[in-house]
Design a protein around this motif. Structure first.
Motif, PDB file in Angstrom:
ATOM      1  N   GLN A  80       0.818  -1.215   0.000  1.00  0.00           N
ATOM      2  CA  GLN A  80       0.000   0.000   0.000  1.00  0.00           C
ATOM      3  C   GLN A  80       0.852   1.266   0.000  1.00  0.00           C
ATOM      4  O   GLN A  80       0.475   2.280  -0.605  1.00  0.00           O
ATOM      5  N   ASN A  81       1.991   1.204   0.656  1.00  0.00           N
ATOM      6  CA  ASN A  81       2.859   2.384   0.745  1.00  0.00           C
ATOM      7  C   ASN A  81       3.948   2.388  -0.328  1.00  0.00           C
ATOM      8  O   ASN A  81       4.836   3.239  -0.300  1.00  0.00           O
ATOM      9  N   GLN A  82       3.864   1.426  -1.254  1.00  0.00           N
ATOM     10  CA  GLN A  82       4.767   1.370  -2.409  1.00  0.00           C
ATOM     11  C   GLN A  82       6.242   1.466  -2.002  1.00  0.00           C
ATOM     12  O   GLN A  82       7.020   2.231  -2.581  1.00  0.00           O
ATOM     13  N   ILE A  83       6.597   0.684  -0.996  1.00  0.00           N
ATOM     14  CA  ILE A  83       7.969   0.691  -0.499  1.00  0.00           C
ATOM     15  C   ILE A  83       8.894   0.038  -1.531  1.00  0.00           C
ATOM     16  O   ILE A  83       8.580  -1.018  -2.095  1.00  0.00           O
ATOM     17  N   ARG A  84      10.021   0.665  -1.752  1.00  0.00           N
ATOM     18  CA  ARG A  84      10.999   0.163  -2.712  1.00  0.00           C
ATOM     19  C   ARG A  84      12.295  -0.173  -1.984  1.00  0.00           C
ATOM     20  O   ARG A  84      12.634   0.435  -0.964  1.00  0.00           O
ATOM     21  N   GLY A  85      13.018  -1.161  -2.512  1.00  0.00           N
ATOM     22  CA  GLY A  85      14.274  -1.557  -1.902  1.00  0.00           C
ATOM     23  C   GLY A  85      15.228  -2.118  -2.933  1.00  0.00           C
ATOM     24  O   GLY A  85      14.852  -2.377  -4.078  1.00  0.00           O
ATOM     25  N   GLY A  86      16.474  -2.301  -2.515  1.00  0.00           N
ATOM     26  CA  GLY A  86      17.491  -2.844  -3.410  1.00  0.00           C
ATOM     27  C   GLY A  86      18.868  -2.667  -2.812  1.00  0.00           C
ATOM     28  O   GLY A  86      19.020  -2.123  -1.709  1.00  0.00           O
ATOM     29  N   PHE A  87      19.879  -3.133  -3.534  1.00  0.00           N
ATOM     30  CA  PHE A  87      21.245  -2.913  -3.080  1.00  0.00           C
ATOM     31  C   PHE A  87      21.492  -1.414  -2.917  1.00  0.00           C
ATOM     32  O   PHE A  87      20.999  -0.596  -3.702  1.00  0.00           O
TER      33      PHE A  87
END
Length: 285
Positions: A101-108
Motif C-alpha cells: 500500500q505504501n509502495q515501499i521500494r528496496g534494493g542494493f
C-alpha cells in the motif's frame, strides 16, 4: 565499501537460526537482486513487484512452512549493510499489505550497486558463494534458472568436506541406489550413483555414514528438492504435491511406502535425528 568487504558480508549473512531450521529468505532475495543488476536493472524495486517471485522461490527451494514471508528479508536485509529502502527503516512496518500500500521500494545500496556494475565477475562470485553456503549442489542449476541468472561458466565451490565420504557411502550401499538399486559402470567407473547428505552439509550435517545414503542422480535430485523423503521407518514417502506423466510412476510411485535398501553395517543406518531434519526442512509433504 570495497570488493573484499562486500564478499565478507555475503559470506556472513545474518541468517535466522533455530534448531537447524532453514531460512533461505535473504539468500534468495540477494540472488534475485543480483539477477536484476546483471540484466541492467540497477534501480530500487518495489516490494509489490518482487514479492511474488520471491515467494515462489521460497516455495520451490525453501522448507515447507504453514506460511511464507517474503516481506521479512526485504526489510531485514538492511541490517547486513548492503541493502536499502526508500525511506527510513524505523518508519517501516514488516507487513505484506503495508509494504504494498505504501509502495515501499528496496534494493542494493548505492555502494554495492556501483561495485557490481563495475565488476560483473563479482556478481558471479557472490552467486557462487550464496549457492554453496545455503543450497545443495544438485539444486544450483534450478535456482539459477529460476532467478534468471546465466553465466558462461560457474565454478562449483566445494566447502571443505571429508574426501572419503562418497567412497564410504557408496561402499556401504554396495555401490547401488538405496531406492531403486541403479548400478551402472563404464569400465571400472561407477556412473550416476552419488553420496547424498540426509542433513545438508550447509545445515551442519556431518560427513558420516549415518548421515549419508547412496542415490542415483535422479533420486538424489528428487530427494534434495523434497519430492520424496525417507521416513523414520526407512520407507520412501512421495510428496502429495508431486505429480507427473512419463516417469512419475516408474521413478517415484512404485517405491512409495517401500523401505530403502539397508547399508551393509547396522552402524551405517541413517541416524533418526538427520532423517527428521530432512523431513522437516526439505520434504514438500
Amino acid at each position: 565499501m570495497n570488493t573484499a568487504e562486500f564478499k565478507i558480508i555475503i559470506d556472513n549473512l545474518k541468517i535466522w537460526k533455530k534448531k537447524g531450521q532453514r531460512a533461505p529468505h535473504k539468500p534468495l532475495l540477494i540472488l534475485l537482486a543480483l539477477a536484476r543488476i546483471k540484466n541492467g536493472q540497477t534501480g530500487l524495486v518495489s516490494y509489490s513487484e518482487i514479492r511474488d517471485p520471491l515467494e515462489q522461490l521460497l516455495k520451490d527451494f525453501g522448507p515447507n512452512p504453514q506460511s511464507y514471508h517474503p516481506e521479512h528479508p526485504f526489510v531485514r536485509l538492511t541490517n547486513d549493510g548492503i541493502w536499502q529502502l526508500d525511506r527510513a527503516k524505523k518508519y517501516i512496518k514488516i507487513k505484506n499489505n503495508w509494504l504494498i500500500q505504501n509502495q515501499i521500494r528496496g534494493g542494493f545500496n548505492e555502494e554495492v550497486t556501483s561495485l557490481l556494475k563495475a565488476n560483473q565477475s563479482l556478481i558471479r562470485e557472490a552467486t557462487e558463494a550464496i549457492l554453496d553456503a545455503h543450497f545443495e549442489p544438485s539444486m544450483h542449476d534450478d535456482i539459477l534458472s529460476a532467478v534468471g541468472l546465466e553465466f558462461d561458466y560457474i565454478t562449483r565451490i566445494v566447502r571443505k568436506r571429508d574426501a572419503k565420504f562418497r567412497e564410504r557411502i557408496l561402499s556401504a550401499y554396495d555401490h547401488s541406489c538405496a531406492v531403486c538399486g541403479f548400478n551402472v559402470r563404464l569400465g571400472h567407473q561407477l556412473v550416476g550413483v552419488e553420496a547424498a547428505h540426509i542433513k545438508w552439509h550447509q545445515a551442519g550435517g556431518p560427513d558420516r555414514e549415518d548421515n549419508g545414503v547412496a542415490l542415483c542422480s535422479m533420486h538424489h535430485k528428487l530427494y534434495d528438492r523434497g519430492v520424496f523423503t525417507i521416513a523414520p521407518d526407512k520407507k520412501v514417502i512421495v510428496s502429495k504435491r508431486s505429480h507427473g506423466t512419463h516417469g512419475f510412476d516408474d521413478w517415484l510411485m512404485r517405491y512409495h511406502g517401500k523401505a530403502i535398501r539397508n547399508p551393509i553395517e547396522r552402524s551405517f543406518y541413517p541416524e533418526p535425528e538427520y532423517i527428521e531434519w530432512n523431513v522437516r526442512e526439505v520434504f514438500k509433504g
